[in-house]
Design a protein around this motif. Structure first.
Motif, short mmCIF file in Angstrom:
data_model
loop_
_atom_site.label_atom_id
_atom_site.label_comp_id
_atom_site.label_asym_id
_atom_site.label_seq_id
_atom_site.Cartn_x
_atom_site.Cartn_y
_atom_site.Cartn_z
N GLY A 36 0.82 -1.20 0.00
CA GLY A 36 0.00 0.00 0.00
C GLY A 36 0.85 1.25 0.00
N ILE A 37 0.25 2.37 0.38
CA ILE A 37 1.00 3.61 0.52
C ILE A 37 1.83 3.53 1.79
N TYR A 38 3.11 3.84 1.69
CA TYR A 38 4.01 3.70 2.84
C TYR A 38 4.05 5.00 3.63
N GLN A 39 3.53 4.97 4.86
CA GLN A 39 3.65 6.11 5.77
C GLN A 39 5.03 6.06 6.41
N LYS A 40 5.88 7.01 6.06
CA LYS A 40 7.29 6.91 6.45
C LYS A 40 7.50 7.03 7.96
N LYS A 41 6.74 7.93 8.62
CA LYS A 41 6.96 8.13 10.05
C LYS A 41 6.52 6.93 10.86
N SER A 42 5.34 6.40 10.54
CA SER A 42 4.82 5.26 11.31
C SER A 42 5.33 3.93 10.76
N GLU A 43 5.97 3.95 9.58
CA GLU A 43 6.45 2.74 8.89
C GLU A 43 5.30 1.76 8.66
N SER A 44 4.13 2.29 8.30
CA SER A 44 2.92 1.48 8.13
C SER A 44 2.36 1.64 6.73
N MET A 45 1.73 0.57 6.22
CA MET A 45 1.07 0.60 4.93
C MET A 45 -0.39 1.02 5.11
N VAL A 46 -0.87 1.92 4.25
CA VAL A 46 -2.24 2.42 4.35
C VAL A 46 -2.81 2.62 2.94
N GLY A 47 -4.11 2.93 2.89
CA GLY A 47 -4.73 3.31 1.62
C GLY A 47 -5.57 2.21 1.01
N PRO A 48 -6.20 2.50 -0.14
CA PRO A 48 -7.13 1.55 -0.76
C PRO A 48 -6.48 0.24 -1.18
N LEU A 49 -5.21 0.26 -1.58
CA LEU A 49 -4.53 -0.99 -1.93
C LEU A 49 -4.39 -1.89 -0.69
N THR A 50 -4.04 -1.28 0.43
CA THR A 50 -3.91 -2.05 1.67
C THR A 50 -5.25 -2.67 2.05
N ARG A 51 -6.32 -1.91 1.92
CA ARG A 51 -7.66 -2.43 2.20
C ARG A 51 -7.96 -3.64 1.32
N GLN A 52 -7.60 -3.57 0.05
CA GLN A 52 -7.83 -4.71 -0.86
C GLN A 52 -7.02 -5.93 -0.45
N TYR A 53 -5.76 -5.70 -0.07
CA TYR A 53 -4.92 -6.83 0.37
C TYR A 53 -5.49 -7.48 1.63
N VAL A 54 -5.99 -6.68 2.57
CA VAL A 54 -6.61 -7.23 3.78
C VAL A 54 -7.76 -8.15 3.42
N GLN A 55 -8.54 -7.78 2.42
CA GLN A 55 -9.68 -8.59 2.00
C GLN A 55 -9.26 -9.92 1.38
N GLN A 56 -8.00 -10.01 0.91
CA GLN A 56 -7.54 -11.21 0.21
C GLN A 56 -6.86 -12.23 1.11
N VAL A 57 -6.59 -11.86 2.36
CA VAL A 57 -5.90 -12.80 3.27
C VAL A 57 -6.83 -13.21 4.40
N HIS A 58 -6.45 -14.30 5.08
CA HIS A 58 -7.31 -14.85 6.12
C HIS A 58 -6.49 -15.09 7.39
N PHE A 59 -7.10 -14.79 8.53
CA PHE A 59 -6.43 -14.94 9.82
C PHE A 59 -7.49 -15.14 10.89
N SER A 60 -7.09 -15.81 11.97
CA SER A 60 -8.05 -16.14 13.02
C SER A 60 -8.14 -15.08 14.10
N LYS A 61 -7.05 -14.37 14.35
CA LYS A 61 -7.03 -13.31 15.37
C LYS A 61 -6.37 -12.06 14.78
N ALA A 62 -6.82 -10.91 15.26
CA ALA A 62 -6.19 -9.64 14.88
C ALA A 62 -5.90 -8.84 16.13
#
Length: 252
Positions: free
Chosen positions: A136-162
């Motif tokens: 996704g979009i790389y937030q440099k200060k927080s070192e985190s991925m964000v944005g619509p691409l990240t949302r799409q990737y979240v929808q494509q993976v599966h996990f039991s706990k968050a």
């Protein structure tokens, strides 16, 4: 910065909130001198003053945040890790307590960690566990991925706990965050209907920020420390959440 001011800053970073009286007692100078030191450190953007106390600056930098209440956050992470079973796939969001959780899991468990945190992915580069870093979009200060691409990737993976970090909670608003883009990623995770666990120290409860995480019924559990006010704990439980209070081995 003189040696006394270095001592003051280290105490504030380690404890998260220190009174003027305690700083004066520890350093052996008057409260007037401590207030002068705090004024200097605040002007230099090392910390922030509140009435009678000094607190660390709010920062998106994960490593800086990890140093605040490090011992406490490590114990919260160890408890959270005990809820994860070998072979499980879990999502770990950004944040200092979550980074410690990821490191604990990587040392103890044969698991797969999915994350949007570049910091967490780098932290685990020499471990045996499998790490999936979503793009996704790389937030440099927080070192985190964000944005619509990240949302799409979240929808494509599966996990039991968050495991989710928060910036605030009030009974009227539920959980809140101070960054709109990161809040959107959390909400994408919550929409998957997994077991969502808030991992945070008690200082976040009672605070209010702009962006809603939730609704609250999408969360399952809160892991926090014994400084959580009993009234707030009761309100969380009335909202249907399991609340795990981790007692610290040493005073914070």
């Amino acid at each position: 910065m003189n040696s006394r001011q270095q001592t003051i800053l280290q105490m504030v970073i380690e404890k998260g909130r220190v009174s003027v009286a305690e700083l004066a007692k520890t350093t052996g100078v008057s409260e007037v001198t401590i207030r002068q030191d705090l004024n200097t450190l605040e002007k230099q953007s090392y910390l922030r003053r509140t009435h009678g106390f000094a607190v660390p600056l709010e920062s998106d930098d994960v490593e800086t945040r990890m140093m605040s209440n490090f011992t406490l956050k490590r114990e919260l992470a160890q408890f959270a890790a005990s809820l994860v079973n070998p072979g499980e796939t879990v999502f770990i969001e950004n944040g200092s307590s979550n980074a410690l959780l990821a490191r604990t899991l990587a040392e103890l468990k044969d698991i797969t960690i999915i994350t949007v945190s570049g910091y967490i992915a780098h932290l685990l580069k020499d471990t045996a566990c499998e790490v999936i870093l979503l793009g996704g979009i790389y937030q440099k200060k927080s070192e985190s991925m964000v944005g619509p691409l990240t949302r799409q990737y979240v929808q494509q993976v599966h996990f039991s706990k968050a495991f989710i970090g928060i910036d605030g909670w009030q009974p009227e608003t539920g959980f809140t965050g101070r960054d709109m883009m990161r809040a959107d990623v959390v909400n994408a995770v919550l929409e998957k209907g997994c077991e969502a666990i808030v991992l945070t120290d008690s200082s976040k409860f009672g605070a209010l920020h702009s962006y809603t995480l939730g609704p609250i019924n999408q969360f399952s559990r809160v892991i926090t420390d014994e400084k959580l006010h009993p009234l707030l704990q009761a309100q969380l439980e009335q909202a249907g959440l399991i609340v795990n209070i981790v007692k610290t081995a040493s005073p914070q």
